[in-house]
Write an enzyme that holds these catalytic residues in place. Sequence first.
Site, PDB file in Angstrom:
ATOM      1  N   SER A   1       0.760  -1.177   0.032  1.00 39.76           N
ATOM      2  CA  SER A   1       0.085   0.017  -0.048  1.00 39.76           C
ATOM      3  C   SER A   1       0.835   1.316  -0.026  1.00 39.76           C
ATOM      4  O   SER A   1       0.483   2.367  -0.543  1.00 39.76           O
ATOM      5  CB  SER A   1      -0.934  -0.021   1.277  1.00 39.76           C
ATOM      6  OG  SER A   1      -0.287  -0.041   2.321  1.00 39.76           O
ATOM      7  N   ASN A   2       1.860   1.163   0.655  1.00 42.69           N
ATOM      8  CA  ASN A   2       2.931   2.442   0.675  1.00 42.69           C
ATOM      9  C   ASN A   2       3.549   2.416  -0.571  1.00 42.69           C
ATOM     10  O   ASN A   2       3.733   3.754  -1.093  1.00 42.69           O
ATOM     11  CB  ASN A   2       3.848   2.359   1.973  1.00 42.69           C
ATOM     12  CG  ASN A   2       3.370   2.761   2.956  1.00 42.69           C
ATOM     13  OD1 ASN A   2       2.339   3.638   3.004  1.00 42.69           O
ATOM     14  ND2 ASN A   2       3.662   2.139   4.295  1.00 42.69           N
TER      15      ASN A   2
ATOM     16  N   HIS B   1       7.800   3.679  10.005  1.00 39.32           N
ATOM     17  CA  HIS B   1       7.630   2.891  11.038  1.00 39.32           C
ATOM     18  C   HIS B   1       6.098   3.296  11.920  1.00 39.32           C
ATOM     19  O   HIS B   1       6.196   4.432  11.937  1.00 39.32           O
ATOM     20  CB  HIS B   1       8.880   2.685  12.180  1.00 39.32           C
ATOM     21  CG  HIS B   1       8.549   1.811  13.322  1.00 39.32           C
ATOM     22  ND1 HIS B   1       8.622   0.506  13.196  1.00 39.32           N
ATOM     23  CD2 HIS B   1       8.223   2.054  14.515  1.00 39.32           C
ATOM     24  CE1 HIS B   1       8.372  -0.342  14.313  1.00 39.32           C
ATOM     25  NE2 HIS B   1       8.021   0.721  15.126  1.00 39.32           N
TER      26      HIS B   1
ATOM     27  N   LEU C   1      15.866  -7.422   8.300  1.00 38.11           N
ATOM     28  CA  LEU C   1      16.804  -6.451   8.467  1.00 38.11           C
ATOM     29  C   LEU C   1      18.028  -6.572   7.603  1.00 38.11           C
ATOM     30  O   LEU C   1      18.501  -7.570   6.920  1.00 38.11           O
ATOM     31  CB  LEU C   1      17.521  -6.787   9.969  1.00 38.11           C
ATOM     32  CG  LEU C   1      16.706  -6.509  11.147  1.00 38.11           C
ATOM     33  CD1 LEU C   1      17.185  -7.149  12.372  1.00 38.11           C
ATOM     34  CD2 LEU C   1      16.779  -5.007  11.295  1.00 38.11           C
TER      35      LEU C   1
END
EC number: 2.1.2.2
Length: 205
Positions: free
Chosen positions: A15-16, A111, A94
């Site tokens: 979505s981002n 975040h 990460l």
Amino acid sequence: MVNYRIAVFASGEGSNFQALVDAVRSGEVGASIDLLVSDKPAARVVQRAQEAGVECHLFTPKNYDSREAYEAEIVEVLESKDIDLVVLAGYMRLLTSVVVDRYAGRLINIHPSLLPAFAGKDAIGQALEYGVKVTGVTVHFVDGGMDTGPIIAQHPVPILPEDTAESVSRSIHAAEQQLYPEVVSWFAQGWVQLEGRQVTVRKPV
């Protein structure tokens, strides 16, 4: 002519990523999205990238001897495309120093909390359990730690008494999709300066 090039790393729904694509198309972000990197070849974000005409670099981590091995391959692809900014958008791994050191100061993440509060996984659940009245989203530089890089921008999201995890999540996602393209546009215009942990956004008067 757009010459500021972005690569987006994502693992999920995207979505981002879609918000960034839409912002680029509308002219809100003076940049081009030149690459999607995903560790989940079947993820919805890959379909979104294909629909948007964005080139994809897809990989399956278990096929490599180490994280450093597949990240070295990623860096080669990024460098071949002269990527200016790496944008993490729901990338669930990460990064090692292979990418972090090479793109220091040009590697950002979003975040779902007001860092340094509620770093790591399930930030929304952490916020609700703690009972805070305001949470939000943070865009920050990536420095190799778990959500520990210098903060670029934050957007608060109130938590109301009637809120649920689902309703807070919707509000968080809406805030992310507003803030992330704006921050990327700052980078494209050369407004972001980093000194130590202090980030300054120098917009022209």
